[in-house]
Design a protein around this motif. Structure first.
Motif, PDB file in Angstrom:
ATOM      1  N   VAL A  30      45.749  49.068   8.499  1.00 31.76           N
ATOM      2  CA  VAL A  30      45.508  50.041   7.951  1.00 31.76           C
ATOM      3  C   VAL A  30      44.106  50.256   6.942  1.00 31.76           C
ATOM      4  O   VAL A  30      43.218  50.997   7.116  1.00 31.76           O
ATOM      5  N   LYS A  31      44.401  49.312   6.153  1.00 28.93           N
ATOM      6  CA  LYS A  31      43.088  49.062   5.231  1.00 28.93           C
ATOM      7  C   LYS A  31      41.891  48.736   5.744  1.00 28.93           C
ATOM      8  O   LYS A  31      40.877  49.302   5.629  1.00 28.93           O
ATOM      9  N   GLY A  41      44.521  52.374  13.291  1.00 24.23           N
ATOM     10  CA  GLY A  41      45.173  52.713  12.088  1.00 24.23           C
ATOM     11  C   GLY A  41      46.330  53.662  12.331  1.00 24.23           C
ATOM     12  O   GLY A  41      47.558  53.486  11.716  1.00 24.23           O
ATOM     13  N   GLN A  50      49.037  51.644  13.567  1.00 24.86           N
ATOM     14  CA  GLN A  50      49.834  50.737  12.466  1.00 24.86           C
ATOM     15  C   GLN A  50      50.745  51.454  11.522  1.00 24.86           C
ATOM     16  O   GLN A  50      51.734  51.020  11.112  1.00 24.86           O
ATOM     17  N   GLY A  51      50.273  52.906  11.334  1.00 27.67           N
ATOM     18  CA  GLY A  51      51.210  53.624  10.636  1.00 27.67           C
ATOM     19  C   GLY A  51      52.501  53.788  11.585  1.00 27.67           C
ATOM     20  O   GLY A  51      53.354  54.076  10.640  1.00 27.67           O
ATOM     21  N   VAL A  84      41.820  56.521   1.692  1.00 26.99           N
ATOM     22  CA  VAL A  84      42.802  55.950   2.735  1.00 26.99           C
ATOM     23  C   VAL A  84      42.931  54.319   2.325  1.00 26.99           C
ATOM     24  O   VAL A  84      44.120  54.009   2.253  1.00 26.99           O
ATOM     25  N   SER A  97      55.580  44.668   7.546  1.00 27.39           N
ATOM     26  CA  SER A  97      54.902  45.727   7.036  1.00 27.39           C
ATOM     27  C   SER A  97      53.714  45.669   6.318  1.00 27.39           C
ATOM     28  O   SER A  97      52.661  46.424   6.317  1.00 27.39           O
ATOM     29  N   ALA A 115      46.362  52.270   1.082  1.00 28.40           N
ATOM     30  CA  ALA A 115      46.880  51.427   1.847  1.00 28.40           C
ATOM     31  C   ALA A 115      46.603  49.960   1.067  1.00 28.40           C
ATOM     32  O   ALA A 115      47.659  49.143   1.289  1.00 28.40           O
ATOM     33  N   LEU A 127      50.038  47.334   7.079  1.00 27.73           N
ATOM     34  CA  LEU A 127      49.196  48.011   6.036  1.00 27.73           C
ATOM     35  C   LEU A 127      47.974  47.509   5.638  1.00 27.73           C
ATOM     36  O   LEU A 127      47.003  48.153   5.541  1.00 27.73           O
ATOM     37  N   LYS A 128      47.716  46.059   5.885  1.00 28.54           N
ATOM     38  CA  LYS A 128      46.437  45.503   5.967  1.00 28.54           C
ATOM     39  C   LYS A 128      45.567  45.962   6.923  1.00 28.54           C
ATOM     40  O   LYS A 128      44.259  46.353   6.747  1.00 28.54           O
ATOM     41  N   LEU A 178      49.549  50.093  -1.566  1.00 31.02           N
ATOM     42  CA  LEU A 178      50.957  50.016  -1.079  1.00 31.02           C
ATOM     43  C   LEU A 178      51.094  48.564  -0.520  1.00 31.02           C
ATOM     44  O   LEU A 178      52.397  48.142  -0.560  1.00 31.02           O
ATOM     45  N   GLN A 179      50.009  48.069  -0.081  1.00 30.20           N
ATOM     46  CA  GLN A 179      50.033  46.628   0.377  1.00 30.20           C
ATOM     47  C   GLN A 179      50.603  45.660  -0.551  1.00 30.20           C
ATOM     48  O   GLN A 179      51.349  44.819  -0.283  1.00 30.20           O
TER      49      GLN A 179
END
Length: 158
Positions: free
Chosen positions: A89-90, A61, A64-65, A133, A82, A137, A86-87, A140-141
């Motif tokens: 990270v989620k 994660g 990915q950030g 988190v 992007s 994410a 974010l996917k 934001l995604q």
């Protein structure tokens, strides 16, 4: 966006990663090697194993950030890359949350043995912090996905 703002965020991500790496390499093994209370140490093993396993999606994660910040620097923040980062990270946050959720009984047993109810709260904070988190994410995604759709629609209009 200026490189200075993403540079600070990169430093923060790298610092967090370094702290967690040091804890995984030095801190957790020292807890496992404690010979003063072998019963406590034996009950601590499942939690330590969960923490080591959870470190893998945590570092994925973080990577990915860093990729999202690189996309921002390249001025390709509004792209499918992007959204995909974010996917990831989620999903990493959801995996961490699931791991800690299933380790909550071990936190409870450890708290019962040590007579420290605050240990259960630590397990809950780790679980729900990861859920926060993952939710952030996901939001934001979704927003970025809609922005990419609007951008591609505007590119076709011209």
């Amino acid at each position: 966006m200026k490189h200075g703002s993403t540079f600070l965020l990169r430093l923060i991500i790298l610092f967090i990663g370094l702290v967690i790496l040091v804890l995984c390499v030095l801190g957790l093994p020292s807890l496992a090697m404690d010979k003063s209370n072998p019963e406590f140490t034996r009950r601590l093993y499942p939690i330590l194993i969960t923490m080591w396993i959870a470190a893998v999606p945590f570092f994925i994660g973080l990577y990915q950030g860093l990729k999202v910040l690189a996309y921002i620097d390249k001025k390709t923040a509004f792209s499918e890359l992007s959204v995909r980062a974010l996917k990831h990270v989620k999903y990493c946050a959801l995996i961490i949350s699931t791991l800690y959720f299933f380790s909550l009984p071990f936190f409870y047993l450890l708290a019962q043995h040590d007579d420290a109810p605050g240990l259960v709260v630590i397990g809950l904070v780790l679980t729900f912090g990861s859920i926060v988190v993952a939710t952030f994410a996901a939001v934001l995604q979704k927003l970025l996905q809609e922005a990419v759709a609007i951008k591609s629609e505007n590119d076709l209009t011209v």
